[in-house]
Design an enzyme around this catalytic site. Structure first.
Site, short mmCIF file in Angstrom:
data_model
loop_
_atom_site.label_atom_id
_atom_site.label_comp_id
_atom_site.label_asym_id
_atom_site.label_seq_id
_atom_site.Cartn_x
_atom_site.Cartn_y
_atom_site.Cartn_z
N PRO A 126 0.78 -1.25 0.00
CA PRO A 126 0.00 0.00 0.00
C PRO A 126 0.81 1.30 0.00
O PRO A 126 0.79 2.07 0.95
CB PRO A 126 -0.83 -0.13 1.27
CG PRO A 126 0.02 -0.93 2.20
CD PRO A 126 0.75 -1.91 1.31
N CYS A 127 1.47 1.56 -1.11
CA CYS A 127 2.22 2.81 -1.24
C CYS A 127 1.28 4.02 -1.23
O CYS A 127 1.71 5.14 -0.95
CB CYS A 127 3.10 2.80 -2.48
SG CYS A 127 2.24 2.41 -4.01
N HIS A 128 -0.01 3.80 -1.49
CA HIS A 128 -0.97 4.91 -1.44
C HIS A 128 -1.16 5.43 -0.02
O HIS A 128 -1.68 6.53 0.16
CB HIS A 128 -2.32 4.48 -2.04
CG HIS A 128 -2.99 3.35 -1.32
ND1 HIS A 128 -2.67 2.03 -1.57
CD2 HIS A 128 -3.94 3.33 -0.36
CE1 HIS A 128 -3.41 1.25 -0.80
NE2 HIS A 128 -4.19 2.02 -0.05
#
Length: 160
Positions: A126-128
């Site tokens: 989850p780089c978001h």
């Protein structure tokens, strides 16, 4: 041997890429740092059933975690950053500086940002969930609007 398949999502088509049947890529259309299509291997969805099921469950708000085997193709530092991303809880965010500190080098926030931007397995890794020091939405390979949508989705789904 690489294979790929394309699935629909609420955020547009997602290309899932496997290396010998293990997920090594999840790419959105128009994603920055998206590899060339030719590097995805042959179209073949025989390996992707569990990945598709877990993504469907996530998008339906039924699941917050992914338990897929992943194969990270990157530098040792990038893989360390991507492992750290997986520790950010669903519906929460961390800053680049917080990630750098967690990795033992508080001065590495820029390097963390560069590695974050090269994350090959979006959504699942989850780089978001990474934001600027002031909490603002900064860079996202899938575009800031998608980043906002994913964070809003997780925050809303986390309330149930």
């Amino acid at each position: 041997m690489k294979q790929h398949t394309v699935i629909d999502s609420p955020y547009g088509p997602l290309t899932l890429v496997a290396d010998d049947g293990v997920l090594c890529g999840l790419y959105m259309t128009d994603q920055r740092h998206r590899p060339a299509e030719e590097s995805f291997g042959e179209p073949d969805d025989s390996w992707s059933g569990e990945a598709e099921a877990q993504l469907r469950s996530y998008f339906a708000g039924e699941s917050k975690d992914f338990t897929l085997e992943l194969r990270f193709l990157g530098t040792p530092f990038q893989r360390t950053v991507w492992d750290q991303l997986r520790k950010i809880p669903y519906g929460e965010t961390r800053t680049y500086g917080e990630l750098a500190t967690a990795l033992g080098n508080p001065n590495a926030s820029r390097a963390v940002g560069l590695a974050n931007g090269r994350n090959p397995i979006g959504i699942i890794v989850p780089c978001h969930r990474v934001v600027g020091a002031d909490g603002s939405l900064t860079g996202y390979g899938g575009g800031l609007e998608r980043k906002r949508q994913l964070l809003d989705f997780e925050r809303g789904a986390a309330l149930f």
